[in-house]
Design a protein around this motif. Structure first.
Motif, PDB file in Angstrom:
ATOM      1  N   ARG A 167      -2.514  81.954  96.189  1.00  0.00           N
ATOM      2  CA  ARG A 167      -3.283  81.019  95.365  1.00  0.00           C
ATOM      3  C   ARG A 167      -2.374  80.033  94.632  1.00  0.00           C
ATOM      4  NH1 ARG A 167      -8.494  82.006  95.610  1.00  0.00           N
ATOM      5  NH2 ARG A 167      -9.172  84.068  96.289  1.00  0.00           N
ATOM      6  N   GLU A 168      -1.153  80.458  94.304  1.00  0.00           N
ATOM      7  CA  GLU A 168      -0.200  79.543  93.676  1.00  0.00           C
ATOM      8  C   GLU A 168       0.275  78.486  94.677  1.00  0.00           C
ATOM      9  OE1 GLU A 168       0.752  79.311  90.443  1.00  0.00           O
ATOM     10  OE2 GLU A 168      -0.833  80.788  90.126  1.00  0.00           O
ATOM     11  N   LYS A 171      -2.604  76.057  94.877  1.00  0.00           N
ATOM     12  CA  LYS A 171      -2.680  75.289  93.634  1.00  0.00           C
ATOM     13  C   LYS A 171      -1.662  74.147  93.645  1.00  0.00           C
ATOM     14  CE  LYS A 171      -1.988  75.724  88.635  1.00  0.00           C
ATOM     15  NZ  LYS A 171      -1.599  76.651  87.522  1.00  0.00           N
ATOM     16  N   ARG A 172      -0.429  74.452  94.057  1.00  0.00           N
ATOM     17  CA  ARG A 172       0.607  73.426  94.084  1.00  0.00           C
ATOM     18  C   ARG A 172       0.295  72.378  95.157  1.00  0.00           C
ATOM     19  NH1 ARG A 172       3.464  70.129  91.351  1.00  0.00           N
ATOM     20  NH2 ARG A 172       5.578  69.715  92.139  1.00  0.00           N
ATOM     21  N   SER A 173      -0.278  72.791  96.253  1.00  0.00           N
ATOM     22  CA  SER A 173      -0.659  71.846  97.316  1.00  0.00           C
ATOM     23  C   SER A 173      -1.680  70.835  96.798  1.00  0.00           C
ATOM     24  CB  SER A 173      -1.242  72.599  98.512  1.00  0.00           C
ATOM     25  OG  SER A 173      -0.326  73.536  99.021  1.00  0.00           O
ATOM     26  N   LEU A 174      -2.648  71.316  96.018  1.00  0.00           N
ATOM     27  CA  LEU A 174      -3.659  70.426  95.464  1.00  0.00           C
ATOM     28  C   LEU A 174      -3.060  69.486  94.425  1.00  0.00           C
ATOM     29  CD1 LEU A 174      -6.577  72.997  95.109  1.00  0.00           C
ATOM     30  CD2 LEU A 174      -6.368  71.175  96.819  1.00  0.00           C
ATOM     31  N   GLU A 175      -2.117  69.991  93.644  1.00  0.00           N
ATOM     32  CA  GLU A 175      -1.449  69.139  92.641  1.00  0.00           C
ATOM     33  C   GLU A 175      -0.737  67.973  93.301  1.00  0.00           C
ATOM     34  OE1 GLU A 175      -0.475  72.615  89.288  1.00  0.00           O
ATOM     35  OE2 GLU A 175       1.101  71.889  90.641  1.00  0.00           O
TER      36      GLU A 175
END
Length: 236
Positions: A167-168, A171-175
Motif C-alpha cells: 500500500r505504501e 501511495k507513492r505511485s499516486l503522489e
C-alpha cells in the motif's frame, strides 16, 4: 644504466613504475578501455588517486579479493580498507567514480521509453545494486509514455530480507502520478532466483495497482550472477 648506456628510471630519480604508467596510458589511448584487462583499467584509475605508489599490486590485490572490476568499485569501504595501500581518501575517490558511473547509467534511461531500452534498464539496475551488501527495494516510477519520472529506494533491509508494504508503494505511485512501475531489488547472496515472498509481494502490488490504472511492468531481481524477471518467468 640501460643497455644503450642511458640512465634507467631509478637512476634518473624516477620511480620504476613511471615508465609502466606511460606505456599503459598509451595503450589506453590506442585501444580504449575494452582492450585492457580489469587490473589494468583499475590501475589507470589508481594512478590519479595514488600518484606516489606502485598501483599494479594494489589493483591485483583488489581483484583477487573482490573478483571483478565492478565488484572492486562496489565493495563496501570497510572491506576496501583491508587492501594495503588504500586509505580513506582513495576509497572516497573510488566511490565518487562509482557514483559518476551510476549517474551516467541513469542518464542513459532518462527521458526514454523504458520498454524500448530494456537492456539499458537492466545495466543501470546492475550498476546501482548488484554489489550492495544489504537488500534494497527500489521502484522505477513511469509516466503514461513509460518514461522515468523517479527512481527511489523505498526500503533497505538486511543481507536477506527487505520489508515491503504494497500500500505504501501504491501511495507513492499516486503522489507522483505514475501510471506504471518497475520493481527492482537485489539479492546480496548473488543468486537472483525469486523467493516465494518475492512472488507473493509482487502479486499483491499488481492486484492493488490494476484497478487504479497503474501497470506493473516487471519485478527484476538483481544478483552478481545475473538477474531474474518475474514477468519473464510468468510469475504474476
Amino acid at each position: 644504466m640501460t643497455k644503450g648506456g642511458g640512465l634507467d628510471d631509478s637512476a634518473a630519480g624516477q620511480p620504476h613504475y613511471h615508465g609502466h604508467r606511460d606505456r599503459l596510458r598509451e595503450r589506453f589511448a590506442t585501444v580504449g578501455g575494452a582492450g585492457l584487462q580489469d587490473y589494468e583499467l583499475l590501475e589507470l584509475l589508481l594512478f590519479r588517486l595514488l600518484p606516489r605508489r606502485d598501483t599494479k599490486p594494489i589493483a591485483k590485490a583488489m581483484l583477487e579479493r573482490f573478483g571483478s572490476f565492478s565488484e572492486a568499485l562496489g565493495a563496501p569501504p570497510h572491506l576496501l580498507e583491508e587492501i594495503e595501500g588504500l586509505g580513506p581518501t582513495a576509497i572516497t575517490d573510488l566511490k565518487v567514480i562509482l557514483a559518476a558511473a551510476q549517474r551516467i547509467g541513469r542518464d542513459a534511461i532518462q527521458n526514454k521509453p523504458i520498454l524500448s531500452s530494456w537492456s539499458e534498464v537492466i545495466d543501470y539496475c546492475k550498476a546501482q545494486m548488484a554489489y550492495e551488501t544489504k537488500e534494497q527495494f527500489r521502484i522505477l516510477f513511469l509516466d503514461k509514455k513509460n518514461r522515468l519520472i523517479a527512481d527511489e529506494v523505498q526500503q533497505t533491509g538486511t543481507v536477506d530480507h527487505t520489508p515491503v508494504y504494497p500500500r505504501e508503494v501504491i501511495k507513492r505511485s499516486l503522489e507522483l502520478s505514475a501510471t506504471a512501475l518497475v520493481l527492482v531489488h537485489n539479492h546480496p547472496s548473488g543468486d537472483p532466483a525469486p523467493s516465494s515472498a518475492d512472488i507473493q509481494m509482487t502479486r499483491q502490488i499488481a492486484e492493488i495497482a490494476k484497478p487504479l490504472g497503474i501497470s506493473l511492468h516487471d519485478h527484476i531481481i538483481i544478483g552478481r550472477s545475473g538477474h531474474a524477471s518475474l514477468r519473464g518467468m510468468k510469475l504474476f
